[in-house]
Design an enzyme around this catalytic site. Structure first.
Site, short mmCIF file in Angstrom:
data_model
loop_
_atom_site.label_atom_id
_atom_site.label_comp_id
_atom_site.label_asym_id
_atom_site.label_seq_id
_atom_site.Cartn_x
_atom_site.Cartn_y
_atom_site.Cartn_z
N ASN A 64 0.84 -1.19 0.00
CA ASN A 64 0.00 0.00 0.00
C ASN A 64 0.88 1.25 0.00
OD1 ASN A 64 -2.76 -0.81 -0.01
ND2 ASN A 64 -2.55 -1.54 2.11
N CYS A 73 -4.62 -6.92 -4.34
CA CYS A 73 -5.12 -5.70 -5.00
C CYS A 73 -5.61 -6.10 -6.40
CB CYS A 73 -4.00 -4.68 -5.09
SG CYS A 73 -4.49 -3.19 -5.96
N CYS A 199 -11.37 0.55 -6.71
CA CYS A 199 -10.78 -0.55 -5.94
C CYS A 199 -11.34 -1.86 -6.52
CB CYS A 199 -11.15 -0.40 -4.47
SG CYS A 199 -10.50 -1.74 -3.47
N1 LIG Z 1 -5.74 -1.24 0.20
C1 LIG Z 1 -6.15 -2.61 0.16
C2 LIG Z 1 -5.54 -3.44 -0.91
C3 LIG Z 1 -5.64 -2.81 -2.26
C4 LIG Z 1 -7.00 -2.92 -2.90
C5 LIG Z 1 -6.93 -2.43 -4.31
N2 LIG Z 1 -6.87 -1.08 -4.59
C6 LIG Z 1 -7.78 -3.21 -5.28
O1 LIG Z 1 -7.90 -2.77 -6.44
O2 LIG Z 1 -8.24 -4.30 -4.95
C7 LIG Z 1 -5.89 -3.31 1.49
O3 LIG Z 1 -4.83 -3.07 2.13
O4 LIG Z 1 -6.72 -4.10 1.88
#
Ligand SMILES: N[C@@H](CCC[C@H](N)C(=O)O)C(=O)O
Length: 261
Positions: A64, A73, A199
């Site tokens: 992150n 991700c 996301c």
């Molecule tokens: N920030 C999230 C992981 C990343 C998610 C991402 N942007 C996606 O596209 O799935 C975490 O630490 O849980």
């Protein structure tokens, strides 16, 4: 000096590094946070290392923006597939890679639209106010009115930091139905500690939650995010196990360069 590539998938943006030689100091959280910093570094919601793996086409290592190594991700995985193609690792538009949550299959078409298979999902908490599930990363999913005007930062931060999700925290998705099997979402991301423009694991969590709670009746669901449009398709069995879950959307190179460290 580090060579980097900057990619984005529906506005979720990542610093990509080819770490097949193993040069990158993975324990250096401050370096990752610096590279992701939007004023002092390259800028990104996360940083992804592409590494060699004996059994797969490549390995994904995801951090992150705060420098912490994290869970899966979805948009990052899609961008990594486009990056692998740019590096010549993928030659036939299909690949299989390994990430922290296991194996992923993906395809890439000529317009750089990447379709990424996500993990199977079965454990889902459903109650009146929200759903909670893990689609590779943990996600709280909550329906709201007028999501475009919703205070995602303050409400998302409160839920992310609540006792309910301590100590690991969660990502938080606010959802509004736009039409049949069509939703708009905005997500507060753990590890970025802010709203991001998209996301992928969040879009996947919303699609599954909306189907499970009867707000959707098709196994292909359109998800609009602030940075574009995603599609989630899946199969579901009589025990509500969701499998062959595919997250699809664009994944594009923005720029590349080197940075002094
Ligand atoms: N920030 C999230 C992981 C990343 C998610 C991402 N942007 C996606 O596209 O799935 C975490 O630490 O849980």
């Amino acid at each position: 000096m580090i060579k980097f590539y900057k990619y984005q998938g529906t506005g979720n943006d990542f610093v990509m590094i080819d770490n097949r030689s193993g040069f990158f100091p993975k324990q250096d959280k401050a370096l990752v946070a610096f590279l992701c910093h939007r004023r002092f570094g390259v800028g990104g919601d996360g940083l992804i290392l592409l590494e060699n793996d004996e059994q797969y086409d490549f390995r994904m290592v995801y951090f992150n923006a705060d420098g912490s190594e994290s869970t899966m991700c979805g948009n990052g995985g899609r961008c990594l597939v486009a990056f692998a193609k740019q590096l010549g690792i993928i030659t036939n538009d299909k690949c299989r890679f390994i990430a922290i949550d296991g194996e992923h299959n993906a395809t890439i078409d000529k317009d750089n639209k990447v379709s990424l298979q996500m993990i199977d999902v079965q454990e889902i908490t459903v109650n009146k106010e929200y759903c909670f599930l893990n689609t590779g990363s943990p996600h709280h999913v909550e329906l709201v009115r007028n999501v475009k005007e919703y205070d995602v930062f303050n409400n998302g931060k409160e839920i992310r930091e609540s006792e309910l999700y301590a100590p690991g925290g969660t990502n938080v998705n606010f959802v509004e139905q736009e039409g049949p099997n069509h939703f708009r979402i905005r997500t507060f991301e753990r590890g970025v500690e802010d709203e991001t423009l998209s996301c992928g694991t969040g879009a996947t969590a919303v699609a599954i939650s909306m189907y499970l709670t009867g707000k959707a009746d098709d196994t292909t669901i359109k998800i609009d995010v602030e940075g574009g449009n995603l599609k989630v398709a899946f199969e579901v069995d009589e025990n509500n196990k969701f499998s062959r879950v595919f997250l699809s959307g664009p994944a594009e190179l923005v720029f590349e360069g080197t940075i002094e460290i």
